[in-house]
Design an enzyme around this catalytic site. Structure first.
Site, PDB file in Angstrom:
ATOM      1  N   HIS A   1      -4.301  -6.132  -4.778  1.00 46.78           N
ATOM      2  CA  HIS A   1      -3.312  -6.024  -3.715  1.00 46.78           C
ATOM      3  C   HIS A   1      -2.726  -4.403  -3.865  1.00 46.78           C
ATOM      4  O   HIS A   1      -3.059  -3.682  -2.844  1.00 46.78           O
ATOM      5  CB  HIS A   1      -2.030  -6.752  -3.744  1.00 46.78           C
ATOM      6  CG  HIS A   1      -1.229  -6.847  -2.514  1.00 46.78           C
ATOM      7  ND1 HIS A   1      -0.019  -7.592  -2.340  1.00 46.78           N
ATOM      8  CD2 HIS A   1      -1.183  -5.784  -1.478  1.00 46.78           C
ATOM      9  CE1 HIS A   1       0.614  -7.303  -1.056  1.00 46.78           C
ATOM     10  NE2 HIS A   1      -0.322  -6.167  -0.620  1.00 46.78           N
TER      11      HIS A   1
ATOM     12  N   GLU B   1      -1.789   1.063   1.357  1.00 45.30           N
ATOM     13  CA  GLU B   1      -1.101   1.165  -0.098  1.00 45.30           C
ATOM     14  C   GLU B   1      -0.759   2.376  -0.513  1.00 45.30           C
ATOM     15  O   GLU B   1       0.260   2.553  -1.294  1.00 45.30           O
ATOM     16  CB  GLU B   1      -2.142   0.362  -1.240  1.00 45.30           C
ATOM     17  CG  GLU B   1      -2.378  -0.906  -0.672  1.00 45.30           C
ATOM     18  CD  GLU B   1      -1.119  -2.052  -0.834  1.00 45.30           C
ATOM     19  OE1 GLU B   1      -0.335  -2.006  -1.863  1.00 45.30           O
ATOM     20  OE2 GLU B   1      -0.609  -2.571   0.103  1.00 45.30           O
TER      21      GLU B   1
ATOM     22  N   HIS C   1       3.039   3.006  -0.727  1.00 48.47           N
ATOM     23  CA  HIS C   1       3.752   3.018  -2.131  1.00 48.47           C
ATOM     24  C   HIS C   1       3.269   4.318  -3.151  1.00 48.47           C
ATOM     25  O   HIS C   1       4.105   4.595  -3.802  1.00 48.47           O
ATOM     26  CB  HIS C   1       3.183   1.674  -2.985  1.00 48.47           C
ATOM     27  CG  HIS C   1       3.363   0.702  -2.184  1.00 48.47           C
ATOM     28  ND1 HIS C   1       4.477  -0.092  -2.195  1.00 48.47           N
ATOM     29  CD2 HIS C   1       2.502  -0.362  -1.635  1.00 48.47           C
ATOM     30  CE1 HIS C   1       4.700  -1.114  -1.649  1.00 48.47           C
ATOM     31  NE2 HIS C   1       3.455  -1.452  -1.083  1.00 48.47           N
TER      32      HIS C   1
END
Length: 410
Positions: free
Chosen positions: A85, A143, A147
């Site tokens: 993920h 992602e 992040h």
């Protein structure tokens, strides 16, 4: 103190034939910050005073999570492997930052990886870092943009002779390295926990299997009582690129899986049915009353999407021109609570709000929509499609727009 924590982890790592890469071996060449022994002596989230060198100390995102998917229905990715993920820098108190630097966002991770000669990592990503909408590169972009840009040690100023997008390649490379060292499928299988159409497992058995390797509990997330995700928590000595990752206790959202009756479906229906007595029951079973995830599908992390377009941002307002806020849904009583980066969410004077001064409301769901008592209708004092940030209410008023709010899991 940290050596006592690492020894059980290293001693049991041989149980899992996951990868020749060791999480705590420094890769060569190191392309991120090179940190001295003194700079790397402070474990993230454990400092008692401010740390000046944030190129060798992850802050504020010092609680780093390696997150993995189990995608069985529908299935994607290798049948005997979980998939990646992402790598998330959570704060040390259960909150997190997101989309921290628009100037460093990317629209083509594949090109970045090729630019820096990371073709081996890219090949691995194409197999094990899969999107559920067949847009893998778009998933990788998300992602990093959300992040990776919030991890202090990936700042360009932390590099010597930084090349544009170099940190993106490092982020992808490190995420893959950590994933290779934590093969969840093999870790569970070594404890007799295998995908099955009929067997079920307890949360205690799942945690025990992982704890033999990770030395800490993890977060298991479920959907309709079926395993979908695992989050491994770490603190780090030194930079995120080349530092030592130390398994850490869970901070923030806990597991949302029921205590018993957890299903672990096989991909493609071809995996072995297991009958391990310690952790399974045989034959068709159902989750006992009171242990299912309340308010399904509102669980874990996700967006609150509005049927008229756009979504709710972190303060609870409806917006269509910017980035959706990430909400955390946590089971509570007969429903669930919601939290954004602003704080807890609740109904204040009939208005949906999130903030540090807001008392959590226990919400429910109906037909996949966020419910307000017996109704799934919400009301906006305007139209966010004109670019405004619009307040959302639970009661109607003159000229208000009627909305419904649904969950998009992340």
């Amino acid at each position: 103190m940290h050596s006592k924590l690492l020894l059980p982890f290293l001693a049991t790592l041989s149980l899992v034939a996951a990868s020749p890469l060791n999480l705590f071996c420094q890769r060569t060449p190191v392309v991120g910050p090179t940190c001295s022994k003194e700079d790397s002596s402070q474990l993230s989230c454990h400092n008692t005073a401010p740390v000046n060198n944030l190129c060798c100390f992850n802050s504020p995102g010092g609680q780093i999570l390696l997150t993995q998917f189990w995608n069985a229905r529908p299935d994607y990715g290798p049948k005997e492997s979980w998939t990646i993920h992402g790598l998330w820098p959570d704060n040390c108190d259960g909150t997190w930052e997101e989309y921290c630097d628009k100037t460093r966002e990317t629209t083509d991770v594949t090109a970045v990886m090729k630019k820096f000669g990371k073709t081996e990592t890219l090949d691995y990503m194409n197999m094990y870092w899969k999107s559920n909408n067949n847009n893998d590169d778009g998933f990788w972009q998300h992602e990093w943009n959300k992040h990776g840009t919030c991890m202090s040690t990936y700042e360009p100023t932390c590099y010597t002779n930084y090349q544009k997008d170099q940190a993106i390649a490092d982020y992808m490379d490190k995420t893959v390295e950590l994933f290779k060292g934590l093969d969840t499928y093999k870790i569970l299988a070594s404890a007799g926990i295998l995908p099955s159409e009929t067997a079920t497992y307890t949360l205690e058995a799942l945690q025990a299997a992982i704890k033999r390797i990770h030395n800490q509990d993890v977060v298991f997330n479920c959907r309709s009582g079926s395993l979908t995700e695992v989050w491994y928590h770490f603190n780090v000595y030194g930079s995120a690129q080349s530092g030592k990752y130390v398994p850490a206790p869970v901070v923030g959202s806990p597991s949302n899986c029921p205590k018993t009756g957890i299903k672990y479906y096989p991909k493609g229906g071809s995996a072995t049915t297991t009958t391990t007595k310690a952790s399974t029951t045989t034959g068709p079973t159902s989750t006992p009353t009171g242990t299912s995830t309340p308010g399904e599908p509102f669980s874990g992390r996700g967006y609150l999407n509005v049927d008229k377009g756009g979504c709710l941002i972190s303060a609870g307002k409806w917006y269509t021109k910017g980035t959706c806020a990430t909400y955390t849904a946590t089971a509570s009583e007969s429903g669930f609570t919601l939290k954004s980066s602003k704080g807890s969410c609740g109904i204040v004077s009939n208005e949906f709000k999130c903030g540090t001064d807001v008392t959590s409301t226990v919400f429910t769901a109906s037909g996949g929509k966020l419910a307000n008592g017996n109704s799934t209708n919400y009301y906006a004092a305007g139209d966010a499609n004109d670019g405004s940030q619009v307040s959302v209410f639970t009661s109607s008023g003159s000229g208000q727009t009627v909305l419904s709010i649904t969950w998009q899991a992340l």
